[in-house]
Motif scaffolding. Structure first.
Motif, PDB file in Angstrom:
ATOM      1  N   LEU A  90      -8.391   1.639   5.875  1.00 30.78           N
ATOM      2  CA  LEU A  90      -9.734   1.404   6.417  1.00 30.78           C
ATOM      3  C   LEU A  90     -10.805   2.170   5.649  1.00 30.78           C
ATOM      4  CD1 LEU A  90      -8.986   1.474  10.255  1.00 30.78           C
ATOM      5  CD2 LEU A  90      -9.313  -0.517   8.768  1.00 30.78           C
ATOM      6  N   LYS A  91     -10.408   3.245   4.970  1.00 32.30           N
ATOM      7  CA  LYS A  91     -11.366   4.019   4.190  1.00 32.30           C
ATOM      8  C   LYS A  91     -11.393   3.570   2.720  1.00 32.30           C
ATOM      9  CE  LYS A  91     -10.958   8.112   7.125  1.00 32.30           C
ATOM     10  NZ  LYS A  91     -10.635   9.570   7.179  1.00 32.30           N
ATOM     11  N   LYS A  92     -10.769   2.423   2.448  1.00 32.18           N
ATOM     12  CA  LYS A  92     -10.734   1.823   1.113  1.00 32.18           C
ATOM     13  C   LYS A  92      -9.958   2.661   0.106  1.00 32.18           C
ATOM     14  CE  LYS A  92     -15.115  -0.574   1.829  1.00 32.18           C
ATOM     15  NZ  LYS A  92     -16.498  -0.820   1.340  1.00 32.18           N
ATOM     16  N   HIS A  93      -9.000   3.435   0.602  1.00 27.23           N
ATOM     17  CA  HIS A  93      -8.097   4.169  -0.272  1.00 27.23           C
ATOM     18  C   HIS A  93      -6.890   3.290  -0.590  1.00 27.23           C
ATOM     19  CE1 HIS A  93      -9.810   8.057   1.688  1.00 27.23           C
ATOM     20  NE2 HIS A  93     -10.566   7.636   0.700  1.00 27.23           N
ATOM     21  N   VAL A  94      -6.407   3.365  -1.813  1.00 29.18           N
ATOM     22  CA  VAL A  94      -5.214   2.605  -2.196  1.00 29.18           C
ATOM     23  C   VAL A  94      -3.998   3.210  -1.516  1.00 29.18           C
ATOM     24  CG1 VAL A  94      -3.724   1.918  -4.104  1.00 29.18           C
ATOM     25  CG2 VAL A  94      -6.206   1.937  -4.410  1.00 29.18           C
ATOM     26  N   VAL A  95      -3.240   2.382  -0.797  1.00 28.98           N
ATOM     27  CA  VAL A  95      -2.067   2.877  -0.082  1.00 28.98           C
ATOM     28  C   VAL A  95      -0.769   2.282  -0.630  1.00 28.98           C
ATOM     29  CG1 VAL A  95      -3.339   3.346   2.033  1.00 28.98           C
ATOM     30  CG2 VAL A  95      -2.332   1.082   1.689  1.00 28.98           C
ATOM     31  N   GLY A  96      -0.851   1.390  -1.610  1.00 25.42           N
ATOM     32  CA  GLY A  96       0.358   0.823  -2.188  1.00 25.42           C
ATOM     33  C   GLY A  96       0.056  -0.405  -3.002  1.00 25.42           C
ATOM     34  N   TYR A  97       1.099  -0.955  -3.616  1.00 25.91           N
ATOM     35  CA  TYR A  97       0.921  -2.188  -4.384  1.00 25.91           C
ATOM     36  C   TYR A  97       2.164  -3.053  -4.260  1.00 25.91           C
ATOM     37  CZ  TYR A  97       3.954  -0.568  -8.217  1.00 25.91           C
ATOM     38  OH  TYR A  97       5.030  -0.146  -8.961  1.00 25.91           O
ATOM     39  N   VAL A  98       1.965  -4.343  -4.509  1.00 25.90           N
ATOM     40  CA  VAL A  98       3.046  -5.330  -4.534  1.00 25.90           C
ATOM     41  C   VAL A  98       2.872  -6.144  -5.810  1.00 25.90           C
ATOM     42  CG1 VAL A  98       4.125  -7.298  -3.397  1.00 25.90           C
ATOM     43  CG2 VAL A  98       3.092  -5.480  -2.027  1.00 25.90           C
ATOM     44  N   GLN A  99       3.967  -6.353  -6.539  1.00 24.41           N
ATOM     45  CA  GLN A  99       3.908  -7.098  -7.791  1.00 24.41           C
ATOM     46  C   GLN A  99       5.122  -8.013  -7.880  1.00 24.41           C
ATOM     47  OE1 GLN A  99       3.912  -4.601 -11.273  1.00 24.41           O
ATOM     48  NE2 GLN A  99       2.968  -6.159 -12.556  1.00 24.41           N
ATOM     49  N   CYS A 100       4.919  -9.233  -8.390  1.00 24.11           N
ATOM     50  CA  CYS A 100       6.033 -10.172  -8.543  1.00 24.11           C
ATOM     51  C   CYS A 100       5.651 -11.248  -9.553  1.00 24.11           C
ATOM     52  CB  CYS A 100       6.411 -10.802  -7.205  1.00 24.11           C
ATOM     53  SG  CYS A 100       5.119 -11.811  -6.480  1.00 24.11           S
ATOM     54  N   ASP A 101       6.640 -12.081  -9.932  1.00 20.55           N
ATOM     55  CA  ASP A 101       6.420 -13.144 -10.922  1.00 20.55           C
ATOM     56  C   ASP A 101       5.692 -14.338 -10.332  1.00 20.55           C
ATOM     57  OD1 ASP A 101       7.633 -11.611 -12.843  1.00 20.55           O
ATOM     58  OD2 ASP A 101       9.577 -12.618 -12.700  1.00 20.55           O
ATOM     59  N   THR A 102       6.037 -14.732  -9.115  1.00 20.53           N
ATOM     60  CA  THR A 102       5.366 -15.846  -8.444  1.00 20.53           C
ATOM     61  C   THR A 102       5.221 -15.504  -6.966  1.00 20.53           C
ATOM     62  OG1 THR A 102       7.419 -17.042  -7.940  1.00 20.53           O
ATOM     63  CG2 THR A 102       6.323 -17.565 -10.023  1.00 20.53           C
ATOM     64  N   ALA A 103       4.186 -16.087  -6.342  1.00 21.89           N
ATOM     65  CA  ALA A 103       3.952 -15.831  -4.924  1.00 21.89           C
ATOM     66  C   ALA A 103       3.265 -17.022  -4.289  1.00 21.89           C
ATOM     67  CB  ALA A 103       3.105 -14.579  -4.736  1.00 21.89           C
ATOM     68  N   VAL A 104       3.563 -17.223  -3.003  1.00 18.33           N
ATOM     69  CA  VAL A 104       2.885 -18.237  -2.196  1.00 18.33           C
ATOM     70  C   VAL A 104       2.411 -17.562  -0.918  1.00 18.33           C
ATOM     71  CG1 VAL A 104       3.076 -20.430  -0.981  1.00 18.33           C
ATOM     72  CG2 VAL A 104       4.320 -20.085  -3.126  1.00 18.33           C
ATOM     73  N   TYR A 105       1.128 -17.747  -0.601  1.00 21.86           N
ATOM     74  CA  TYR A 105       0.562 -17.181   0.621  1.00 21.86           C
ATOM     75  C   TYR A 105       0.125 -18.315   1.532  1.00 21.86           C
ATOM     76  CZ  TYR A 105      -2.522 -14.558   3.769  1.00 21.86           C
ATOM     77  OH  TYR A 105      -3.125 -14.013   4.879  1.00 21.86           O
ATOM     78  N   PHE A 106       0.737 -18.413   2.720  1.00 26.95           N
ATOM     79  CA  PHE A 106       0.361 -19.416   3.706  1.00 26.95           C
ATOM     80  C   PHE A 106      -0.752 -18.809   4.555  1.00 26.95           C
ATOM     81  CE2 PHE A 106       4.754 -20.075   2.484  1.00 26.95           C
ATOM     82  CZ  PHE A 106       4.764 -21.419   2.147  1.00 26.95           C
ATOM     83  N   ASP A 107      -1.995 -19.155   4.196  1.00 28.15           N
ATOM     84  CA  ASP A 107      -3.152 -18.444   4.734  1.00 28.15           C
ATOM     85  C   ASP A 107      -3.326 -18.621   6.231  1.00 28.15           C
ATOM     86  OD1 ASP A 107      -3.683 -21.123   3.652  1.00 28.15           O
ATOM     87  OD2 ASP A 107      -5.712 -20.851   4.414  1.00 28.15           O
ATOM     88  N   LYS A 108      -2.998 -19.793   6.774  1.00 28.82           N
ATOM     89  CA  LYS A 108      -3.155 -19.990   8.224  1.00 28.82           C
ATOM     90  C   LYS A 108      -2.107 -19.195   9.003  1.00 28.82           C
ATOM     91  CE  LYS A 108      -6.559 -22.991   8.024  1.00 28.82           C
ATOM     92  NZ  LYS A 108      -6.705 -23.059   6.551  1.00 28.82           N
TER      93      LYS A 108
END
Length: 214
Positions: A90-108
């Motif tokens: 909430l304070k806009k501090h970086v708390v982690g990362y995720v990295q991969c070759d391909t990704a799909v995000y189901f926004d709904k």
């Protein structure tokens, strides 16, 4: 008169041939290559953007190609050239990362499917490696049914079944292949001895570090 009839006949024959040729071309017109529901409404290249939820910035997305398709059911964002997802508090501090070759995000549904060299590092020093990971933002859960490797500052665990909260402060691995615990206070290897590794074939589990939330 005969010449005029001959000329008219030649013109009529030419027009008939042209009409047949045009008709044949129309008969062989190819259908649309893509169905309507397979065409993205937006394709963006070289993305480096911030994503907010309820007015709060939560993620930074860096990717080479981002497709948004609202016509498919369910609607989705596709990152088929890899993605780096940085998470903020909430304070806009970086708390982690995720990295991969391909990704799909189901926004709904607020659900991710990550594939190919999935790498995660949290602010608590927990590192996760796998080739597949599912992430349900709505229920704050992550899981994988493929080989996964979790490493914390004091232990390592590998297995074929993984489940965790989205912060990876409380995780569980089953069908373990081996685990190691390194602690100078509890264990001191003798000279010439190797890293202690216990191979198991039974179903096992281990929970990660639990962090008190303020």
């Amino acid at each position: 008169m005969r010449s005029n009839l001959y000329t008219f006949f030649i013109c009529l024959l030419f027009m008939s041939y042209a009409f047949v040729s045009c008709s044949e071309e129309r008969e062989h017109t190819a259908p649309a290559i893509h169905a309507r529901d397979s065409v993205p409404v937006m394709t963006t290249y070289g993305v480096n953007t911030l994503v907010s939820d309820s007015g709060v910035i939560k993620y930074r997305i860096v990717t080479e190609r981002w497709e948004v398709n609202e016509n498919r059911n369910p609607s989705r964002w596709t990152f088929n050239k890899g993605i780096l997802l940085t998470q903020f508090d909430l304070k806009k501090h970086v708390v982690g990362y995720v990295q991969c070759d391909t990704a799909v995000y189901f926004d709904k549904d607020r659900r991710w499917e990550l594939r190919g060299r999935v790498r995660i590092l949290t602010s608590q020093g927990v590192a996760f490696y796998s080739n597949e990971l599912y992430w349900d933002e709505r229920n704050h859960q992550m899981w994988s049914y493929t080989y996964s490797h979790v490493k914390t500052p004091d232990k390592e665990l590998q297995g074929n079944w993984f489940r965790s909260d989205e912060q990876m402060t409380n995780f569980e691995i089953r069908q373990t292949k081996g685990w190691s615990i390194f602690s100078n206070d509890e264990f001191m290897p003798s000279a010439g001895s190797g890293t202690p590794i216990i191979d198991t074939s039974h179903v096992d589990s281990m929970r990660g570090p639990v962090v008190n939330q303020k």
